[in-house]
Design an enzyme around this catalytic site. Structure first.
Site, PDB file in Angstrom:
ATOM      1  N   LYS A   1      -1.994   2.695 -11.575  1.00  0.00           N
ATOM      2  CA  LYS A   1      -2.816   1.629 -10.998  1.00  0.00           C
ATOM      3  C   LYS A   1      -4.236   1.652 -11.571  1.00  0.00           C
ATOM      4  O   LYS A   1      -4.903   0.620 -11.609  1.00  0.00           O
ATOM      5  CB  LYS A   1      -2.900   1.765  -9.482  1.00  0.00           C
TER       6      LYS A   1
HETATM    7  C1  PLP Z   1       2.714   1.239  -7.468  1.00  0.00           C
HETATM    8  C2  PLP Z   1       3.582   2.303  -8.027  1.00  0.00           C
HETATM    9  C3  PLP Z   1       4.871   2.033  -8.509  1.00  0.00           C
HETATM   10  C4  PLP Z   1       5.495   0.650  -8.413  1.00  0.00           C
HETATM   11  O1  PLP Z   1       4.851  -0.281  -9.231  1.00  0.00           O
HETATM   12  P1  PLP Z   1       4.996  -1.843  -8.942  1.00  0.00           P
HETATM   13  O2  PLP Z   1       4.112  -2.507  -9.896  1.00  0.00           O
HETATM   14  O3  PLP Z   1       4.584  -2.032  -7.516  1.00  0.00           O
HETATM   15  O4  PLP Z   1       6.436  -2.178  -9.129  1.00  0.00           O
HETATM   16  C5  PLP Z   1       5.583   3.058  -9.095  1.00  0.00           C
HETATM   17  N1  PLP Z   1       5.068   4.307  -9.178  1.00  0.00           N
HETATM   18  C6  PLP Z   1       3.850   4.612  -8.712  1.00  0.00           C
HETATM   19  C7  PLP Z   1       3.351   5.994  -8.826  1.00  0.00           C
HETATM   20  C8  PLP Z   1       3.059   3.629  -8.139  1.00  0.00           C
HETATM   21  O5  PLP Z   1       1.834   3.929  -7.689  1.00  0.00           O
END
Ligand code: PLP
Length: 463
Positions: free
Chosen positions: A112
């Site tokens: 993120k």
């Molecule tokens: C948010 C997240 C996901 C999922 O990603 P999306 O874009 O919501 O599909 C997978 N792994 C981790 C560690 C995340 O923080």
């Protein structure tokens, strides 16, 4: 570039407006009016460039003239300076033709950060220019919230308020949200699960009076700018494995469908992606959709990969828009049906979905076994989300001559309990996060109640 709503009832916006507003007023999500194209020579020319230089070339068509060339280069430089790896998102080889794309070298140890650090800089540049302020309210299953708080803390023109499901995030995730001392960031622990947090957030966006009053802005993956930022690393990794002269496949651990949708965008732009595999944990609505053609909500069962404990994958709406030939009315109807429990895809839409994606799910036992197996076979200590990806990548391997890249979306130390119980090893936090467990926490507990939430936000916002 113009941006249009997936529900077809909101005015077109430019990039800056779409970024600052998040959700469209008709309840839809903004998408570019068309997919910009990168030719084979343009993709080939990305080889050997820095992450920031590739990011510039891939994102420029999306941002149009919102930022000048120099402004945008400065934004990119500041956004990625806090990453603890000079490649920003390095690729590790795990067997002869299988790779791990490490997206967890940012300040809060999850992918993120790649988008959020960029958004922080873009919001700052845009708001400074206009002299405006906004209140960012976000819902998180753990990683978005910590990434947003890190990206926006201390900025003058924004207040950030993050809703997370009480008791359903890991301790590291919680502490990353509750320990920053900057007065413009606030963590709210809400009763309920992530889908409840996301639903209340949508309610706030649909309350236009409140939206105006606090100048509400969203940085959830419903914000187009986040998806856009994630498109970049599909280019960097594919090019380093031989694209555009060679196809590459990806397996993406999926919750809210943001990351995998970014891969789909890269493909639409011309990146030669062979297979695009959706990997889910036991909350597998997306896998079931591909199998059965019905998109049916079940309850969320908490798992050791909590950032994927989601049943309403917001960004799936963006894909539906394409699957239904960009007909806003069709998407509106499907989303109404989803509100009542679910919908069946039309034959045409299902055929398109299956032609673009493959999918697989991974149980709790399989996830733990995969973490320990990967440690034994490769020396890599994976977080549970990344292990869901490598496991499903193996199950869905396909043509062995095509490189398969599994996305490692978080650092193992963000989920130490699950990793320790799988391997006996408790992953240590990297040095830049030392002290996290000693700092005092600051959090407000709130009910799953729109009016109560609005009251807290009105009080915290400095608009
Ligand atoms: C948010 C997240 C996901 C999922 O990603 P999306 O874009 O919501 O599909 C997978 N792994 C981790 C560690 C995340 O923080």
């Amino acid at each position: 570039m113009k941006y249009i709503s997936t529900r077809g009832q909101s005015p077109e916006l430019n990039f800056e407006q779409a970024m600052l507003s998040g959700l469209a007023r008709d309840g839809g999500l903004y998408v570019p009016a068309e997919w910009p194209q990168m030719s084979k020579p343009e993709i080939a020319a990305l080889a050997g460039l820095s992450y920031e230089d590739v990011a510039f070339r891939v994102m420029k068509p999306f941002i149009g003239d919102t930022f000048s060339v120099d402004e945008f280069r400065g934004i990119l430089k500041r956004a990625y300076a806090g990453f603890h790896h000079s490649a920003r998102v390095p690729l590790a080889q795990i067997s002869s033709n299988d790779y791990l794309l490490e997206l967890h070298h940012g300040p809060t140890l999850a992918f993120k950060d790649v988008a959020m650090q960029l958004i922080g800089q873009m919001f700052e540049a845009s708001l400074k220019r206009s002299g405006k302020r906004v209140t960012i309210v976000g819902a998180t299953s753990g990683d978005t919230g910590s990434a947003a708080i890190d990206a926006f803390k201390g900025l003058d023109s924004v207040d950030v308020i993050i809703l997370y499901p009480h008791g359903r995030v890991s301790e590291v995730q919680r502490r990353q949200m509750t320990t920053p001392t900057e007065s413009n960031v606030h963590a709210l622990a809400m009763d309920g699960d992530f889908d409840d947090c996301q639903a209340r957030l949508k309610d706030m966006f649909n309350d236009f009076e409140f939206r105006e009053a606090v100048q509400l802005a969203g940085v959830n993956s419903i914000n187009w700018a986040r998806v856009m930022a994630q498109v970049v690393y599909f280019f960097t990794s594919a090019v380093s494995l031989g694209a555009p002269h060679r196809k590459v496949s990806f397996t993406v651990p999926t919750g809210n469908f943001g990351d995998i949708f970014a891969a789909y965008v890269a493909k639409r732009m011309g990146l030669p992606i062979d297979r695009l595999v959706i990997a889910t944990n036991q909350n597998d609505i997306l896998h079931r959709t591909l199998q059965a053609g019905e998109h049916l909500k079940k309850g969320v069962t908490p798992s050791i990969s909590p950032s994927m404990d989601i049943q309403v994958s917001s960004n799936f709406e963006r894909l539906l828009f394409d699957l239904y030939d960009r007909e806003g009315s069709a998407v509106t109807q499907l989303m109404d049906e989803l509100g009542a429990g679910g919908f069946n895809l039309s034959q045409g839409a299902l055929a398109k979905l299956r032609s673009e994606f493959d999918s697989g799910n991974c149980s709790e036992t399989e996830t733990s076994a995969e973490i320990s197996e990967m440690l034994a076979q490769t020396g890599e200590l994976l977080c549970p989300h990344s292990a869901v990806a490598t496991k499903v990548a193996k199950d869905q391997r396909g043509d062995p001559s095509v490189p398969m890249v599994a996305l490692a979306t978080a650092h193992a130390a963000k989920f130490p309990d699950a990793v320790e119980s799988a391997t006996g090893i408790r992953p240590a936090l990297p040095p830049h996060m030392a002290g996290l467990f000693e700092r005092p926490e600051r959090v407000t507990r709130v009910a799953n109640d729109l009016e109560a939430l609005k009251a807290v936000i009105l009080e915290r916002s400095r608009i």
